[in-house]
Motif scaffolding. Structure first.
Motif, mmCIF file in Angstrom:
data_model
loop_
_atom_site.group_PDB
_atom_site.id
_atom_site.type_symbol
_atom_site.label_atom_id
_atom_site.label_comp_id
_atom_site.label_asym_id
_atom_site.label_seq_id
_atom_site.Cartn_x
_atom_site.Cartn_y
_atom_site.Cartn_z
ATOM 1 N N GLU A 18 0.800 -1.221 0.000
ATOM 2 C CA GLU A 18 0.000 0.000 0.000
ATOM 3 C C GLU A 18 0.834 1.273 0.000
ATOM 4 O O GLU A 18 0.374 2.328 -0.465
ATOM 5 N N THR A 19 2.045 1.216 0.510
ATOM 6 C CA THR A 19 2.814 2.456 0.667
ATOM 7 C C THR A 19 4.228 2.397 0.098
ATOM 8 O O THR A 19 4.897 3.426 0.040
ATOM 9 N N ASP A 20 4.690 1.223 -0.326
ATOM 10 C CA ASP A 20 6.080 1.079 -0.767
ATOM 11 C C ASP A 20 6.186 1.019 -2.286
ATOM 12 O O ASP A 20 5.182 0.871 -2.999
ATOM 13 N N LYS A 38 10.633 2.251 1.158
ATOM 14 C CA LYS A 38 9.496 2.054 2.053
ATOM 15 C C LYS A 38 8.791 3.375 2.363
ATOM 16 O O LYS A 38 9.423 4.386 2.649
ATOM 17 N N GLY A 39 7.484 3.332 2.269
ATOM 18 C CA GLY A 39 6.663 4.475 2.641
ATOM 19 C C GLY A 39 6.669 5.627 1.660
ATOM 20 O O GLY A 39 6.112 6.690 1.954
ATOM 21 N N ARG A 41 5.023 6.194 -0.957
ATOM 22 C CA ARG A 41 3.732 6.575 -1.528
ATOM 23 C C ARG A 41 2.850 7.309 -0.523
ATOM 24 O O ARG A 41 1.742 7.717 -0.857
ATOM 25 N N ARG A 42 3.356 7.463 0.678
ATOM 26 C CA ARG A 42 2.622 8.278 1.651
ATOM 27 C C ARG A 42 2.803 9.758 1.299
ATOM 28 O O ARG A 42 3.847 10.167 0.812
ATOM 29 N N LYS A 44 3.368 12.194 3.194
ATOM 30 C CA LYS A 44 4.398 12.822 4.006
ATOM 31 C C LYS A 44 5.743 12.117 3.883
ATOM 32 O O LYS A 44 6.622 12.281 4.732
ATOM 33 N N SER A 45 5.925 11.354 2.818
ATOM 34 C CA SER A 45 7.196 10.649 2.625
ATOM 35 C C SER A 45 8.353 11.628 2.529
ATOM 36 O O SER A 45 8.254 12.684 1.903
ATOM 37 N N GLY A 48 9.875 10.500 -1.374
ATOM 38 C CA GLY A 48 9.096 9.880 -2.440
ATOM 39 C C GLY A 48 9.270 10.558 -3.782
ATOM 40 O O GLY A 48 9.483 9.914 -4.816
#
Length: 248
Positions: A18-20, A38-39, A41-42, A44-45, A48
């Motif tokens: 979902e987020t990676d 990792k993360g 796609r958030r 607040k990454s 990203g």
């Protein structure tokens, strides 16, 4: 696990969970690397946006059994963002990135391929030359580094001094009357001159070419690329060749 730093060009990304994301990079010292970010796609990454195709980043990773993991990424050149604002540049860059991915092996560094791709992206981002010329020059040089250097003056079959009038994919470019085989084409002499200029980096000659010569040249470059890769570069079909010159 061992940690390392390297400079990499982002070739492509794939969603993971979902987020990676899985990020494929062409690195300066390690060749092609696949790593998990990792993360990213958030919203607040931390990094990203830095790990998008066409970006050049200074990254820190730690080695994994099948995939490495990105722990830090610092932007060096935001070419991907600059290129994405111009559609012809975007399609040309996409084809260049896919070709680099196809020509590169994991963990087998080829510094020449890294430098060549970085230079092509910089030229597209800065609108230094017409996008079709930049792409075709990149493709010819990348194939040459990979061991498939074409000849556009002397005969690719026997080495007879040129220029010659025929072109044959299997032979590797221009061929003389004796080496010409069925299936050879007969490009305009101006097309041979443009191809030679793109291969050697003679930008004065390349920039002065006309659109008809560029179209014939691009067709031969695409055919030569796909002949040696044995299957098509999918993004090459999407390349926008309507751009006629550099944008100041």
């Amino acid at each position: 696990m061992a940690t390392y730093r390297d400079v990499g060009i982002v070739l492509r990304t794939h969603k993971l969970g979902e987020t990676d994301r899985i990020v494929t990079l062409l690195t300066r010292n390690r060749g092609k690397v696949r790593a998990v970010a990792k993360g990213v796609r958030r919203t607040k990454s931390r990094f990203g946006a830095r790990l998008e195709p066409g970006m050049i980043v200074d990254l820190q990773c730690y080695e994994g059994r099948s995939l490495d993991t990105v722990t830090q990424a610092e932007m060096l050149a935001p070419y991907g963002d600059q290129i994405a604002r111009d559609y012809p540049s975007f399609t040309a860059a996409t084809a260049a990135l896919e070709t680099a991915d196809r020509l590169s092996e994991e963990h087998e560094p080829v510094l020449q391929q890294f430098n060549l791709l970085a230079g092509a992206l910089a030229s597209l981002a800065h609108r230094e030359h017409a996008t079709d010329l930049v792409l075709d020059s990149y493709l010819l040089r990348a194939l040459s580094i990979a061991g498939w250097a074409p000849s556009f003056v002397d005969c690719a079959g026997c080495g007879a001094t040129g220029p010659h009038r025929a072109f044959n994919l299997a032979s590797g470019g221009a061929v003389c009357f004796s080496c010409r085989t069925p299936g050879s084409s007969a490009p305009d002499p101006r097309t041979f001159a443009l191809l030679a200029a793109l291969l050697t980096g003679d930008w004065d000659a390349a920039d002065g070419s006309d659109q008809q010569t560029r179209r014939e040249s691009s067709g031969l470059v695409a055919a030569y690329l796909q002949w040696h890769l044995e299957r098509g570069v999918r993004s090459l079909r999407l390349v926008d060749r309507t751009s006629t010159g550099a944008v100041s």
